[in-house]
Design an enzyme around this catalytic site. Structure first.
Site, short mmCIF file in Angstrom:
data_model
loop_
_atom_site.label_atom_id
_atom_site.label_comp_id
_atom_site.label_asym_id
_atom_site.label_seq_id
_atom_site.Cartn_x
_atom_site.Cartn_y
_atom_site.Cartn_z
N ARG A 152 -6.09 14.72 20.73
CA ARG A 152 -4.95 15.54 20.25
C ARG A 152 -5.46 16.78 19.51
O ARG A 152 -4.92 17.87 19.63
CB ARG A 152 -4.05 14.72 19.33
CG ARG A 152 -3.20 13.70 20.06
CD ARG A 152 -2.57 12.73 19.08
NE ARG A 152 -1.82 13.38 18.05
CZ ARG A 152 -1.71 12.94 16.79
NH1 ARG A 152 -2.29 11.82 16.42
NH2 ARG A 152 -1.00 13.61 15.91
N SER A 189 -0.05 7.24 14.68
CA SER A 189 -1.43 7.36 14.20
C SER A 189 -1.55 6.83 12.76
O SER A 189 -2.40 5.99 12.46
CB SER A 189 -1.85 8.82 14.30
OG SER A 189 -3.06 9.04 13.65
N ASP A 206 0.84 -1.20 0.00
CA ASP A 206 0.00 0.00 0.00
C ASP A 206 0.87 1.25 0.00
O ASP A 206 2.09 1.18 0.21
CB ASP A 206 -0.95 -0.01 1.21
CG ASP A 206 -2.11 0.96 1.03
OD1 ASP A 206 -2.26 1.53 -0.07
OD2 ASP A 206 -2.86 1.18 2.00
N LYS A 207 0.18 2.36 -0.23
CA LYS A 207 0.82 3.67 -0.22
C LYS A 207 0.04 4.56 0.72
O LYS A 207 -1.18 4.41 0.86
CB LYS A 207 0.75 4.26 -1.64
CG LYS A 207 1.35 5.62 -1.75
CD LYS A 207 0.58 6.67 -2.52
CE LYS A 207 -0.85 6.91 -2.27
NZ LYS A 207 -1.33 8.28 -2.57
N HIS A 208 0.72 5.48 1.40
CA HIS A 208 0.00 6.50 2.16
C HIS A 208 0.60 7.85 1.84
O HIS A 208 1.82 7.99 1.72
CB HIS A 208 0.11 6.24 3.67
CG HIS A 208 -0.64 7.26 4.47
ND1 HIS A 208 -2.00 7.25 4.61
CD2 HIS A 208 -0.21 8.37 5.14
CE1 HIS A 208 -2.39 8.27 5.34
NE2 HIS A 208 -1.32 8.97 5.67
N SER A 209 -0.27 8.85 1.68
CA SER A 209 0.23 10.20 1.42
C SER A 209 -0.21 11.10 2.56
O SER A 209 -1.30 10.93 3.11
CB SER A 209 -0.38 10.70 0.10
OG SER A 209 -0.28 12.09 0.03
N LYS A 214 -3.02 2.51 11.50
CA LYS A 214 -4.09 2.21 10.53
C LYS A 214 -3.53 1.45 9.34
O LYS A 214 -4.13 0.50 8.86
CB LYS A 214 -4.77 3.50 10.10
CG LYS A 214 -5.60 4.12 11.22
CD LYS A 214 -6.07 5.52 10.93
CE LYS A 214 -4.98 6.54 11.00
NZ LYS A 214 -5.35 7.91 11.20
N LYS A 215 -2.38 1.87 8.85
CA LYS A 215 -1.83 1.21 7.64
C LYS A 215 -1.36 -0.21 7.97
O LYS A 215 -1.60 -1.12 7.19
CB LYS A 215 -0.67 2.04 7.08
CG LYS A 215 -1.14 3.24 6.28
CD LYS A 215 -1.68 2.84 4.93
CE LYS A 215 -2.83 3.71 4.49
NZ LYS A 215 -3.43 3.34 3.22
N THR A 236 -9.37 10.74 -0.74
CA THR A 236 -9.62 9.73 -1.77
C THR A 236 -11.07 9.22 -1.73
O THR A 236 -11.69 9.00 -2.77
CB THR A 236 -8.61 8.57 -1.59
OG1 THR A 236 -7.31 9.12 -1.77
CG2 THR A 236 -8.82 7.46 -2.59
N1 URA Z 1 -3.11 11.84 9.80
C1 URA Z 1 -3.35 10.85 10.70
O1 URA Z 1 -3.93 9.83 10.39
N2 URA Z 1 -2.91 11.05 11.97
C2 URA Z 1 -2.25 12.16 12.37
O2 URA Z 1 -1.89 12.24 13.52
C3 URA Z 1 -2.04 13.17 11.42
C4 URA Z 1 -2.47 12.98 10.13
#
Ligand code: URA
Length: 435
Positions: A168, A183, A80-83, A187-188, A120
């Site tokens: 936060r 964070s 996967d990719k995360h931006s 999730k990833k 997305t």
């Molecule tokens: N995106 C996230 O998922 N978590 C953060 O803390 C900041 C940006």
């Protein structure tokens, strides 16, 4: 017994936290036995004192394990990719099908627009019928049969992150690199990945305000993810202007389809898409080196395979089966579509990308409050590039708006967001690879 204040005190006094107590804290966040006050004090202590790599990794893994995690038994690597997000960042819609065409499986769990950045999921919801929240069975079937499924986050994915993030957000502790890293990665990593490629944006529209902080975030994410056993690299890419020609939900989907069709390819968008896909293929073992990865990816486009996969994913997730043939008629169109012009002439020297993104939010293409409905049809088309020559006959962009009032407001914002001068501008798409 776990006593949250003792745990917080240790971090406050810069003493190391061990894996057990980090796990108990996250468990307490998930089951409610740790109070909001504990979470906010802990986040502030981390904000000031940071975390060691071992602590960050333990926190990430504990947050990942706070909910359901995916596991796969497929005939290829899970990638996967995360931006970190931006304006006109529609890369996921092409990258997922391209990687899948080369043999990867991409279970991409994506987010919605946040502040000035597009999301997305919001983009995909421009497609009539597309379901971003399929049940687990369908999600797994789409990943297996198409090689890619782009969907939204369910409440069972990393629930500890959801609670910590919301606290936060209201305690001035979002801007902590250890907390951001944990964070994002909780999730990833819950997707059950073999490898991850991170796109960390740099520039006026980036999440992190300076190059140095973007780099620090990239380093932190790469270190934690690799320490947690997921092969990860980060690429620092430019967000000093829109990445795509278009910005706005349906307009970006149109650009993604036209990219996959080979009809209209923005070189900046192509450079970043390839810049992320190439290491993703090499890191997952699907290409032996960058050269082979490039050939495979180009073939995924020229053969039409990536387009076919994108069309199949849309259809399996509830969208029209002929979407890519008739996307113009399926995508919503705004009432007003008009170009805007500046009275100045010269070279486009800089853009305030946050202001451009907020211009789209003002048109109705993003949310001011979380519960707001989005107008998928609105946005900006053919946004001028940095460094381009401009005069009063060259459009800055074409605004798609639902009414004259929002059109005029967006026009004002955009004219203010762009600086025109006589100076030549150096433009880069990719700055650096970390990891
Ligand atoms: N995106 C996230 O998922 N978590 C953060 O803390 C900041 C940006």
């Amino acid at each position: 017994m776990f006593i949250p204040q003792e745990f917080i005190r240790k971090k406050r006094d810069n003493k190391p936290l061990n894996k057990d107590e980090i796990q108990q804290f996250v468990q307490g966040v998930t089951d409610g036995s740790v109070a909001n006050e504990h979470i906010s004090a802990f986040a502030m202590a981390v904000f000031f004192n940071g975390m060691s790599l071992a602590e960050k990794t333990d926190l990430t893994i504990a947050m990942k394990n706070s909910g359901n995690t995916l596991s796969w038994d497929l005939n290829g690597p899970i990638v996967d990719k995360h931006s970190t997000g931006g304006v006109g960042d529609v890369v996921s819609l092409m990258l997922g099908p391209m990687l899948s065409a080369c043999g990867a499986f991409v279970p991409m769990i994506s987010g919605r627009g946040l502040g000035h950045t597009g999301g997305t999921l919001d983009k995909l919801e421009s497609i009539p019928g597309y379901s971003v929240l399929p049940d687990d069975k369908l999600f797994k079937k789409v990943v297996k049969d198409c090689g890619v499924a782009i969907i939204g986050q369910t409440s069972s994915l990393a629930p500890a992150d959801k609670r910590i993030y919301s606290i936060r957000d209201v305690t001035a502790t979002v801007e902590s690199i250890p907390m951001i890293s944990a964070s994002i990665l909780s999730k990833k990593l819950a997707e059950g990945l073999d490898s991850l490629i991170m796109d960390v944006k740099v520039g006026s529209g980036a999440f992190m305000p300076t190059y140095k902080l973007s780099r620090e975030l990239a380093m932190s994410i790469v270190e934690i993810a690799n320490n947690a056993g997921v092969k990860t690299q980060a690429i620092l890419t430019d967000m000093n202007q829109s990445l795509a020609y278009n910005a706005g939900n349906a307009l970006e989907v149109r650009e993604a389809v036209e990219y996959l069709l080979g009809k209209k390819i923005n070189p900046r968008l192509h450079a970043v898409t390839m810049g992320l896909c190439i290491p993703a293929l090499v890191n997952s073992g699907l290409a032996k080196d960058e050269k082979e990865a490039k050939v495979k990816l180009e073939e995924s486009l020229s053969s039409g395979k990536a387009l076919e996969i994108f069309a199949k994913m849309i259809s399996m997730l509830g969208g029209p089966s002929d979407f890519c043939d008739r996307y113009e008629s399926y995508l919503p169109q705004a009432k007003i579509i008009e170009p805007i012009f500046t009275q100045e002439s010269g070279l486009v020297e800089s853009m305030d990308v946050i202001a451009i993104g907020m211009g789209i939010v003002g048109l109705g293409g993003g949310r001011i409050k979380p519960e707001d409905q989005i107008d998928h049809s609105v946005g900006l088309e053919n946004i001028i590039n940095l460094g381009s020559k401009i005069d009063r006959h060259t459009p800055l962009c074409t605004i798609h708006a639902k009414d004259r009032e929002s059109f005029n407001e967006a026009k004002k914002r955009l004219l203010e967001a762009v600086r025109i001068n006589d100076n030549a501008v150096k433009i880069k798409e990719i700055y650096e690879t970390i990891g």
